[in-house]
Motif scaffolding. Sequence first.
Motif, PDB file in Angstrom:
ATOM      1  N   PRO A  95       0.823  -1.204   0.000  1.00  0.00           N
ATOM      2  CA  PRO A  95       0.000   0.000   0.000  1.00  0.00           C
ATOM      3  C   PRO A  95       0.862   1.260   0.000  1.00  0.00           C
ATOM      4  CG  PRO A  95      -0.741  -1.534   1.693  1.00  0.00           C
ATOM      5  CD  PRO A  95       0.536  -2.083   1.152  1.00  0.00           C
ATOM      6  N   ASN A  96       0.453   2.220  -0.803  1.00  0.00           N
ATOM      7  CA  ASN A  96       1.095   3.540  -0.881  1.00  0.00           C
ATOM      8  C   ASN A  96       2.496   3.519  -1.487  1.00  0.00           C
ATOM      9  OD1 ASN A  96      -1.161   4.823   0.436  1.00  0.00           O
ATOM     10  ND2 ASN A  96      -0.432   3.878   2.323  1.00  0.00           N
ATOM     11  N   ASP A  97       2.959   2.376  -1.932  1.00  0.00           N
ATOM     12  CA  ASP A  97       4.241   2.326  -2.632  1.00  0.00           C
ATOM     13  C   ASP A  97       4.070   2.856  -4.061  1.00  0.00           C
ATOM     14  OD1 ASP A  97       5.530   1.267  -0.461  1.00  0.00           O
ATOM     15  OD2 ASP A  97       5.466  -0.806  -1.177  1.00  0.00           O
ATOM     16  N   GLU A  98       5.197   3.178  -4.683  1.00  0.00           N
ATOM     17  CA  GLU A  98       5.149   3.756  -6.024  1.00  0.00           C
ATOM     18  C   GLU A  98       5.266   2.683  -7.109  1.00  0.00           C
ATOM     19  OE1 GLU A  98       8.397   6.563  -5.855  1.00  0.00           O
ATOM     20  OE2 GLU A  98       6.989   8.220  -5.591  1.00  0.00           O
ATOM     21  N   ILE A  99       4.416   2.783  -8.104  1.00  0.00           N
ATOM     22  CA  ILE A  99       4.546   1.979  -9.327  1.00  0.00           C
ATOM     23  C   ILE A  99       5.546   2.710 -10.224  1.00  0.00           C
ATOM     24  CG2 ILE A  99       3.363   1.139 -11.394  1.00  0.00           C
ATOM     25  CD1 ILE A  99       0.722   1.313  -9.667  1.00  0.00           C
ATOM     26  N   ILE A 100       6.626   2.020 -10.577  1.00  0.00           N
ATOM     27  CA  ILE A 100       7.642   2.659 -11.422  1.00  0.00           C
ATOM     28  C   ILE A 100       7.287   2.433 -12.892  1.00  0.00           C
ATOM     29  CG2 ILE A 100      10.093   2.834 -11.959  1.00  0.00           C
ATOM     30  CD1 ILE A 100       9.456   3.527  -9.057  1.00  0.00           C
TER      31      ILE A 100
END
Length: 268
Positions: A95-100
């Motif tokens: 959760p809340n991590d970035e999709i690169i």
Amino acid sequence: MKFCRFSTDDRTSYGVIEGGVIHEIDKNPFCGNPTDDIKKAGKWTLEDVRLLAPVVPSKIVAIGLNYKAHAAEFKKALPEEPMLFMKPSTAVIGPNDEIIYPTHMSHRVDYEGELAVVIGTTAKDVPVINAPEHILGYTCFNDVTARDLQGKDIQYTRAKGFDTFACVGPCIETDIDPRNVRIETFLNSEKKQDSSTADMIFDVFELVSFVSHVMTLLPGDIIATGTPSGVGKMRPGDRVEVRIEGIGSLVNTVTEAKVFKKIWTKGG
Ligand code: MG
């Protein structure tokens, strides 16, 4: 029961979320029957911790074309048996991590909101009727896809396998009926997907059984059960949310890859 995984300043733990409070547990949810005899070791508020992907899978098995309306959207006939592909465990983010966004290779990256099954006990050649015994619970999943590469490559490995292309969370819910829950995806708060798992061609128990007749499913493994109609593209800066009734919301943002001189060339 809602299981989560979280980190604090000094460690990573599993917990149970109740009323906005995380009760830390002293064993992981994948050892035997976790709903019995769980000791609550400590209490945290959601603001005090960083929620992580609730599971660390050995593999992610994903299903292509498993909603009737999605098959119609792509003008495809309904499959006679589930179509499987895999995503690497290294693609998992929480959760809340970035999709690169891999701008060095792709110019069309899509969201695919999906219900994910989390395996609780080892499953091999399991009949459909026994599938529920092997499921710990369910979570939200975003099967991020480089659509241009999916069309270009014969295999799905590259299109589905970039780091950060498997968003999982926020928790594992053990007590929903996975055959009839609402699933929605929002892009920058605009609703893009809105369906029910009742529209699945193969339900989750049929999928667990089917996959277990191909490969052994281990505790913590994930089956991503396919996406409803309404898939579409994302851009760096976007916020994407997969919301499933009874589970909650999985939110991630999209950011551009910082590759600079790392662009791949043959012989380079
Ligand atoms: Mg998918």
